[in-house]
Design a protein around this motif. Structure first.
Motif, mmCIF file in Angstrom:
data_model
loop_
_atom_site.group_PDB
_atom_site.id
_atom_site.type_symbol
_atom_site.label_atom_id
_atom_site.label_comp_id
_atom_site.label_asym_id
_atom_site.label_seq_id
_atom_site.Cartn_x
_atom_site.Cartn_y
_atom_site.Cartn_z
ATOM 1 N N ARG A 139 0.870 -1.261 0.036
ATOM 2 C CA ARG A 139 0.182 -0.008 0.043
ATOM 3 C C ARG A 139 0.854 1.194 -0.030
ATOM 4 O O ARG A 139 0.396 2.345 0.011
ATOM 5 C CB ARG A 139 -0.939 0.078 1.125
ATOM 6 C CG ARG A 139 -2.082 -1.146 1.272
ATOM 7 C CD ARG A 139 -2.679 -1.157 2.779
ATOM 8 N NE ARG A 139 -3.539 -2.089 2.791
ATOM 9 C CZ ARG A 139 -4.818 -2.611 2.557
ATOM 10 N NH1 ARG A 139 -5.428 -1.281 1.683
ATOM 11 N NH2 ARG A 139 -5.338 -3.341 2.635
ATOM 12 N N GLY A 140 2.241 1.250 -0.214
ATOM 13 C CA GLY A 140 3.150 2.314 -0.136
ATOM 14 C C GLY A 140 3.837 2.754 -1.355
ATOM 15 O O GLY A 140 3.127 2.343 -2.303
ATOM 16 N N THR A 141 4.925 3.054 -1.494
ATOM 17 C CA THR A 141 5.916 3.561 -2.736
ATOM 18 C C THR A 141 6.795 2.424 -2.717
ATOM 19 O O THR A 141 7.492 2.290 -1.990
ATOM 20 C CB THR A 141 6.327 4.920 -2.290
ATOM 21 O OG1 THR A 141 5.080 5.901 -2.172
ATOM 22 C CG2 THR A 141 7.336 5.249 -3.696
ATOM 23 N N VAL A 142 6.604 1.775 -3.958
ATOM 24 C CA VAL A 142 7.691 0.610 -4.266
ATOM 25 C C VAL A 142 8.425 0.993 -5.793
ATOM 26 O O VAL A 142 7.636 1.263 -6.643
ATOM 27 C CB VAL A 142 6.613 -0.541 -4.498
ATOM 28 C CG1 VAL A 142 7.858 -1.873 -4.682
ATOM 29 C CG2 VAL A 142 6.054 -0.785 -3.209
ATOM 30 N N ASN A 143 9.524 0.941 -5.511
ATOM 31 C CA ASN A 143 10.370 0.898 -6.900
ATOM 32 C C ASN A 143 11.086 -0.457 -6.800
ATOM 33 O O ASN A 143 11.778 -0.985 -6.278
ATOM 34 C CB ASN A 143 11.453 2.082 -6.778
ATOM 35 C CG ASN A 143 12.366 2.013 -8.121
ATOM 36 O OD1 ASN A 143 12.111 1.188 -9.001
ATOM 37 N ND2 ASN A 143 13.351 2.745 -8.018
ATOM 38 N N ALA A 144 10.315 -1.274 -7.786
ATOM 39 C CA ALA A 144 10.878 -2.792 -8.024
ATOM 40 C C ALA A 144 11.432 -3.163 -9.311
ATOM 41 O O ALA A 144 10.920 -2.467 -10.572
ATOM 42 C CB ALA A 144 9.693 -3.497 -7.724
ATOM 43 N N ASN A 145 12.612 -3.613 -9.473
ATOM 44 C CA ASN A 145 13.632 -3.576 -10.582
ATOM 45 C C ASN A 145 13.871 -5.120 -10.621
ATOM 46 O O ASN A 145 14.430 -5.774 -9.486
ATOM 47 C CB ASN A 145 14.532 -2.797 -10.630
ATOM 48 C CG ASN A 145 15.549 -3.194 -11.894
ATOM 49 O OD1 ASN A 145 15.111 -2.782 -13.103
ATOM 50 N ND2 ASN A 145 16.720 -3.587 -11.793
ATOM 51 N N ALA A 146 13.903 -5.934 -11.664
ATOM 52 C CA ALA A 146 14.370 -7.037 -11.918
ATOM 53 C C ALA A 146 14.019 -8.155 -10.867
ATOM 54 O O ALA A 146 14.659 -9.092 -10.115
ATOM 55 C CB ALA A 146 16.074 -7.160 -11.735
ATOM 56 N N VAL A 147 12.721 -8.296 -10.572
ATOM 57 C CA VAL A 147 11.880 -8.889 -9.796
ATOM 58 C C VAL A 147 11.726 -10.117 -10.423
ATOM 59 O O VAL A 147 11.008 -10.134 -11.663
ATOM 60 C CB VAL A 147 10.935 -8.427 -9.120
ATOM 61 C CG1 VAL A 147 9.863 -9.585 -8.601
ATOM 62 C CG2 VAL A 147 11.235 -7.507 -8.321
#
Length: 584
Positions: free
Chosen positions: A346-354
Motif C-alpha cells: 500500500r506504499g511506494t515501491v520501486n521494483a526492478n529485476a524481480v
C-alpha cells in the motif's frame, strides 16, 4: 644536592610509569569452580580462586583465564558485576552458569556497567532474572564482545539472554544465542538504546510469546548470520524494530521461523537487506520475510524469498501505507498469502529485476498486489506461473500474476505471462492509473482500460514458451550448487528459453541469474553437548606478524624518547643546581 638528584630520579621513574604503562596487564587464573559470598581481596588464595574473586582482583585491562581442570563455574551469590576493561576466557570452552539449586536466588550472570569487556569461549547459562533486564547479561553504558560464546537457557523480563541500554555496543562473533525466554519482550536480545552487531552468529531455538529480537532504540547490523527455528506464539516477530531504528542484514538467513507478525523482519525504521535468504516462514500476520510498517524506508537487494506461508498479506514482503521501499534483483518462489503471494504493498515501491514464480494468493495478485493509493514502478521483471485462487468470478478483477487497485503504477520492460486465476487473467487492474513505459509482454489483461496493451501477441503464452522448464516450472526450481547455509535452501536461477522466437528475450535480456546466497558455516547439532548450536568458523583475524612487529618498534621508540626526556630533565636539574638558577 645528592638528595635532590635522587628525588629527580624518582620523579622521572614516575613519569615513565605513567606514560609507558610499565604496570603491564596481568593474567588471573580461576582455580575454583564454585562461588564465594563475600570477597576479601586481601585474603584471596591463588590456588583456590573463584571467578568472583578474580573479577575483584583484576585491574582494568587484565585477563581472567581458567585452569585446565576447570570446565564449568557456578554462581550462587548473585550477579557478577564488571565496570572495567576485562577479558574473561581463553581458548577452551568454559560454562559459567547460575547454580540450579532450589535455594539459589534469581539473578543474571553478568552485569557490565562500564569499560570494554570481552567474553571468550564461554557458555553462559541458567540466568534467571524475571523482574529485571538481561537474563544472562545486562550491558549498560559499556562495550561487550562475545567471541565464540554460547548464551543459552536463560530467562529475563526484558532480554532473555542479553539486554543492551544507554548507548552500549555489543558484538557477537561466531557465537550462538539459543533457547532463552523473556517475560515481557526480547527472548534473545532486547536493545533499549545501543548497537548490536552479529558476525557469523546464530539465534535459534526460541519459543516465546513475544519478539525474539526487540530493537526499541538503536541499530542492529548482521553479516553471515542466521535467525532460524524460532517461534513467537502471542504477538511478535523474530526481529521487531521500532520507528527511528536502523536494521542492516547482509549475507544472512531467516529460515523456518513461525510468528504472529512477520516471520522475518518487522520494522518501522530504516532497513537494508542485501544478499539474504528468507525461507520457510509461517505467520498468521503479514510478510513471510519482511513487513515494513508506516514511515519505514527500506532497501532490499539480491535476496531470495521462498516457501513461506502467510495468513495475512505479502508472502515474501508486506509494505504498509506511508512507507517507501526499493526491491532490486530479488526472487520470490513458492510463497503464499491472502493477497500478494510474493509482495503486497500500500506504499511506494520501486521494483526492478524481480522474478516471481509459483507464488499463490487466496484472492488477488498471485505474485504482486499493489493497492490503495500507493505508487509503484515495476521494471525488468518476470512474473510467471503464479496463481490467484479467488472464485468470486462475478466481481473479480483478476490477477494471477499482478493486481493493481486504487493506486498508481508505471510498468516498463516486464514479462507477465502464464499466470492463473479463475478467469485466466495475468494482470488485473481496478480504478488505477497505470502507465506503460513500453515493452511489456502481458498475456491477458482485465481492467478499466487505463493500461495500454503493447503486447497483443502475448495472449496464450505460457512460462515454457519463455523460460527453461524443469519439473514443470521455470528453472527457478533448479539449484545452482550454492546453498544458503545448513538449511540447504536452493539458490534459484531463471533462464530465458534460447529459442530465437522468444518474445521475452528482447525485454529481459540474454538471461537472469540470481546472485549467490550466503554461505555461513553449519552450526553443531544441539545434542552435541556444551557446544549447543555453537557456530564453528574462523576466529577473528589475528594481527599479522608485520603489524605486531611495527607496534613493537613504535613502542620501543616511544619508550626511548620518554627516557631521553627524563634524562634531559635530570641533567637540567643538576645544571640548575650547580648554577644556582631558579625559575620565576
Amino acid at each position: 644536592m645528592q638528595s635532590k638528584i635522587i628525588k629527580t630520579l624518582i620523579f622521572s621513574a614516575l613519569i615513565l610509569f605513567l606514560f609507558t604503562g610499565i604496570a603491564a596487564a596481568q593474567e588471573w587464573v580461576v582455580t575454583a569452580p564454585g562461588d564465594i559470598d563475600k570477597v576479601n581481596l586481601s585474603t584471596v588464595n591463588p590456588d583456590n580462586m573463584t571467578l568472583r574473586e578474580a573479577i575483584g582482583k583484576a585491574a582494568s585491562g587484565d585477563t581472567i583465564l581458567f585452569a585446565d581442570n576447570i570446565s564449568a563455574v557456578s554462581t550462587v551469590y548473585g550477579t557478577l558485576n564488571i565496570s572495567k576493561d576485562l577479558t574473561i576466557g581463553g581458548d577452551s570452552k568454559v560454562t559459567v552458569a547460575r547454580d540450579s539449586g532450589s535455594v539459589t536466588p534469581s539473578f543474571s550472570i553478568f552485569a557490565v556497567s562500564g569499560g570494554t569487556v570481552v567474553f571468550k569461549h564461554l557458555s553462559i547459562e541458567n540466568g534467571n532474572l524475571v523482574n529485571g533486564t538481561g537474563g544472562a547479561v545486562t550491558v549498560d553504558s559499556a562495550s561487550v564482545v562475545f567471541d565464540s560464546c554460547t548464551i543459552q537457557r536463560n530467562r529475563g523480563d526484558f532480554g532473555g539472554a542479553v539486554y543492551v541500554a544507554n548507548g552500549s555496543n555489543v558484538k557477537f562473533i561466531t557465537s550462538s544465542i539459543y533457547r532463552n525466554n523473556a517475560v515481557t519482550d526480547g527472548s534473545a536480545i532486547y536493545v533499549k538504546n545501543g548497537t548490536v552487531e552479529l558476525q557469523n552468529s546464530i539465534i535459534s531455538g526460541h519459543s516465546d510469546k513475544y519478539n525474539v529480537i526487540r530493537l526499541d532504540q538503536g541499530k542492529i547490523i548482521a553479516s553471515q548470520s542466521r535467525v532460524i527455528d524460532n517461534t513467537v506464539t502471542s504477538k511478535g516477530s523474530p526481529l521487531n524494530a521500532s520507528a527511528g531504528t536502523v536494521v542492516e542484514f547482509r549475507n544472512s538467513t531467516f529460515s523456518n521461523n513461525t510468528a504472529t507478525e512477520s516471520a522475518g523482519i518487522m520494522t518501522s525504521g530504516t532497513l537494508l537487506v542485501e544478499n539474504c535468504v528468507f525461507n520457510g516462514g509461517i505467520t498468521s500476520g503479514n510478510g513471510g520475510g519482511i513487513s515494513l510498517g508506516s514511515g519505514s524506508n527500506g532497501t532490499v537487494k539480491s535476496s531470495v524469498f521462498s516457501n513461506s506461508t502467510v495468513t495475512g498479506d505479502g508472502g515474501g514482503i508486506s509494505i504498509s501505507a506511508g512507507s517507501t521501499v526499493s526491491v532490486d534483483t530479488c526472487t520470490f518462489f513458492n510463497n503464499s498469502a491472502n493477497y500478494g503471494g510474493a509482495v503486497f504493498s500500500r506504499g511506494t515501491v520501486n521494483a526492478n529485476a524481480v522474478t516471481a514464480v509459483n507464488n499463490t494468493a487466496k484472492f488477488y495478485g498471485g505474485a504482486l498486489a499493489f493497492w490503495n493509493d500507493g505508487d509503484t514502478t515495476l521494471t525488468k521483471s518476470a512474473i510467471a506461473g503464479n496463481t490467484a485462487k479467488s472464485n468470486n468470478t462475478a466481481k473479480d478483477i483478476g490477477g494471477g500474476g499482478l493486481n493493481i487497485s486504487n493506486s498508481r503504477a508505471v510498468l516498463s520492460d516486464n514479462v507477465i505471462v502464464g499466470n492463473t486465476d479463475p478467469r485466466s487473467i495475468d494482470f488485473g487492474e481496478f480504478n488505477a492509473s497505470v502507465q506503460s513505459g513500453g515493452r511489456n509482454l502481458v498475456g491477458t489483461y482485465n481492467g478499466s482500460g487505463r493500461f495500454p496493451i503493447d503486447s497483443a501477441d502475448a495472449a496464450g503464452l505460457q512460462p515454457a514458451d519463455l523460460f527453461v522448464i524443469e519439473n514443470g516450472l521455470p528453472s527457478l526450481t533448479k539449484a545452482t550448487g550454492q546453498t544458503a547455509g545448513f538449511d540447504n535452501i536452493p539458490v534459484y536461477t531463471i533462464a530465458l528459453n534460447s529459442s530465437s522466437s522468444n518474445p521475452a528475450a528482447g525485454i529481459l535480456g540474454d538471461g537472469r541469474t540470481q546472485p549467490p546466497a550466503p554461505e555461513p558455516q553449519e552450526p553443531q547439532d544441539p545434542s552435541s553437548g556444551s557446544e549447543v548450536n555453537q557456530t564453528p568458523g574462523a576466529e577473528p583475524p589475528a594481527e599479522s606478524g608485520s603489524s605486531l612487529l611495527m607496534y613493537l618498534i613504535l613502542g620501543i621508540i616511544a619508550v626511548i624518547l620518554l627516557v631521553v626526556i627524563a634524562v634531559g630533565i635530570v641533567f637540567f636539574l643538576i645544571y640548575r643546581e650547580k648554577r644556582k638558577y631558579k625559575f620565576g
